[in-house]
Scaffold this active site. Structure first.
Site, short mmCIF file in Angstrom:
data_model
loop_
_atom_site.label_atom_id
_atom_site.label_comp_id
_atom_site.label_asym_id
_atom_site.label_seq_id
_atom_site.Cartn_x
_atom_site.Cartn_y
_atom_site.Cartn_z
N CYS A 1 76.20 9.51 58.21
CA CYS A 1 75.72 10.05 56.87
C CYS A 1 75.18 9.19 55.89
CB CYS A 1 76.59 11.11 56.56
SG CYS A 1 76.80 12.43 57.72
N ASN B 1 74.56 20.40 55.55
CA ASN B 1 74.82 18.90 55.48
C ASN B 1 73.51 18.44 56.13
OD1 ASN B 1 75.71 16.23 55.80
ND2 ASN B 1 77.39 16.70 57.22
N ASP C 1 85.30 34.29 62.04
CA ASP C 1 85.26 35.10 60.75
C ASP C 1 84.48 34.50 59.57
OD1 ASP C 1 86.24 36.83 59.04
OD2 ASP C 1 87.66 35.54 58.26
N LYS D 1 82.60 22.20 50.15
CA LYS D 1 83.97 22.05 49.22
C LYS D 1 84.43 20.56 49.09
CE LYS D 1 89.02 22.67 50.89
NZ LYS D 1 89.57 23.23 51.98
N THR E 1 89.40 13.83 59.50
CA THR E 1 87.84 13.46 58.50
C THR E 1 87.96 13.71 57.06
OG1 THR E 1 87.30 15.75 58.68
CG2 THR E 1 86.53 14.28 60.43
N GLU F 1 70.85 9.50 61.71
CA GLU F 1 71.60 9.48 62.86
C GLU F 1 70.58 10.42 64.08
OE1 GLU F 1 75.35 11.04 61.06
OE2 GLU F 1 75.31 11.90 63.07
N HIS G 1 78.35 12.67 48.60
CA HIS G 1 77.95 13.11 50.19
C HIS G 1 78.49 14.58 50.23
CE1 HIS G 1 76.86 13.42 54.12
NE2 HIS G 1 78.31 13.60 54.58
#
Lengths: 348, 130
Positions: free
Chosen positions: A112, A266, A28, A239, A201, A80, A234
């Site tokens: 990151c 990202n 969705d 959000k 996370t 990375e 970062h």
């Protein structure tokens, strides 16, 4: 006095929209867009990788710095997605910039925050007087497994910074690091895609380290969020950095300029560094910038930058980050994206 | 590509290094031992500009095997302000937008990949100006 002498970014022109990815996996799209605050992400074509992104970002940084590649005493690349498993990305970049042979070179990895690691070390060497100029780059062509939530965000881009002592565009006032052993995101050897620990996370990983580093940095500087014109964190999605800023007491307005994730995605090691370049593109002399990176595993590096008079002279010498982000875009469908990211198995 | 040959070509493929004849000023890429204009043998190393003009182009539909996954692609001959003309792919542009005489810029890109185990080769391609 030490700080940034020149800076630059590079972002591929290709984009894929969240709807295009969601369509393939029966997901969705509106809920992904709302939940992650992402609309689209950059996509590297097959001839773009961390090395090529780094070279282009570094060329812009050198031009703004007014420094020749041969003057660089160090070339550090945090990523990375180094193209080789064994062979440095930095040697290719240093060779392309004319920084060889009298140059220290290393590739950094810390999920990151590898880019901010490179910045931290280059700045440290300049401060110690070991080198006159150090190049620090954060860049990635991020990997996300097909259909995984990461696929909606993993994108590509790089930012480069020339650290030095003279002709600064931004002085470093304070820096710090904050890290623990936190298994929130990883990629084992020979695996194509990283794995992550879902909701783990969030609070115990990203928010703990970003806010931990930020609070320690504010304390070190004797500062409050209101003392800064800009902040950048970062941004694994749109959000998280907005929520981190709010938790720390920064306003949405302070965070907006460097908040690129909604249309960039990202860029992993490039995320907060590219956000910093977008801020430097518009900041005024005297403005203070609060920056905190995050790398899974986990850790955060924090920096407080104070913009110098020379910044205004160099902002428009090369393409700005917003120009790279917003102009001359090419939107691709999922098939093209899958081909570009080598997700199609040619079993013949 | 054989690593030793690739390494020899790095100066002009990576940094657009050219040799300028100290006697008549003619610019060469790659380097030469003798100027074909005046016969001089002394050169200075210069770096070419990163802005070029597209002189001509074609679309490759049947490429060499190492470029198979990239086809169709545009191959252009571009002229540098220093007078040198180089051939490379023109990327990040719709074929319909290609026009002879248009301004392009040079960008560092991966040129080819030697299978799954060989070296990665980098160099220049031409892209629209931004």
């Amino acid at each position: 006095m030490e700080g940034i002498v020149g800076y630059g970014a590079h972002i591929p022109r290709h984009r894929i929209k969240v709807e295009e990815i969601a369509k393939v996996w029966g997901a969705d799209a509106p809920s992904y867009k709302r939940g992650l605050q992402l609309r689209e992400k950059s996509v590297p074509p097959p001839d773009v990788d961390t090395i090529t992104l780094s070279v282009e970002a570094a060329k812009r940084a050198l031009k703004r710095a007014g420094v020749d590649g041969a003057q660089l005493g160090a070339v550090y690349i945090g990523s990375e997605s180094h193209p080789y498993a064994v062979k440095p990305s930095g040697t290719v970049v240093a060779e392309a910039l004319g920084a060889v042979p009298d140059c220290h070179c290393a590739d950094y990895e810390f999920a990151c925050k590898a880019g901010s690691e490179a910045m931290f070390v280059a700045m440290g060497l300049v401060k110690a007087g070991y080198i006159d100029y150090g190049l620090a780059i954060g860049g990635d062509t991020s990997q996300g497994a097909p259909s995984d939530a990461l696929e909606y965000s993993a994108s590509a881009g790089a930012a480069a910074f020339i650290m030095g002592r003279e002709n600064l565009v931004a002085e470093i006032e304070y820096s710090n690091s904050y890290m623990t052993d936190t298994p929130d995101f990883w990629r084992r050897e020979h695996e194509f895609y990283p794995q992550h620990a879902g909701r783990y996370t969030g609070e115990p990983a990203y928010f703990k380290h970003v806010t931990g580093a930020a609070k320690a940095l504010l304390k070190k500087a004797g500062a409050e969020p209101g003392d800064f014109q800009y902040c950048v964190f970062h941004q694994p999605n749109g959000k998280f950095p907005m929520r981190a800023a709010k938790m720390l007491g920064f306003t949405k307005e302070q965070n907006l300029t460097g908040w690129l994730a909604p249309t960039l995605g990202n860029t992993y090691s490039g995320a907060s560094p590219i956000g910093l370049t977008a801020i430097l593109d518009v900041a005024k002399p005297g403005d203070r910038i609060f920056m905190v990176s995050y790398g899974s595993g986990s850790g955060s590096d924090g920096f407080i930058w104070k913009c110098a008079d020379r910044l205004a002279e160099v902002q428009n010498l090369v393409a700005t980050t917003r120009t790279l982000l917003d102009e001359r875009l090419t939107y691709v469908d999922y098939g093209t994206y899958a081909k570009y990211r080598r997700k199609i198995l040619k079993n013949y | 590509m054989f690593p030793a040959r690739y390494a020899r070509e790095m100066p002009h493929r990576y940094r657009l290094e050219a040799h300028k004849c100290k006697q008549c000023g003619k610019v060469f890429v790659p380097r030469r031992e003798i100027c074909d204009k005046c016969g001089a043998t002394e050169f200075e190393v210069i770096r070419l500009s990163d802005r070029v003009k597209l002189v001509t182009y074609t679309i490759i539909h049947t490429p060499a095997s190492q470029f198979k996954d990239q086809s169709p692609y545009a191959l252009g001959i571009c002229e540098f302000p220093e007078g040198v003309r180089l051939t490379a792919q023109v990327v990040d542009i719709d074929f319909a937008d290609l026009k002879t005489g248009m301004d392009l810029q040079v960008e560092f890109r991966r040129i080819q990949t030697d299978g799954h185990e060989g070296i990665l080769s980098y160099g220049y391609k031409f892209v629209p100006v931004i």
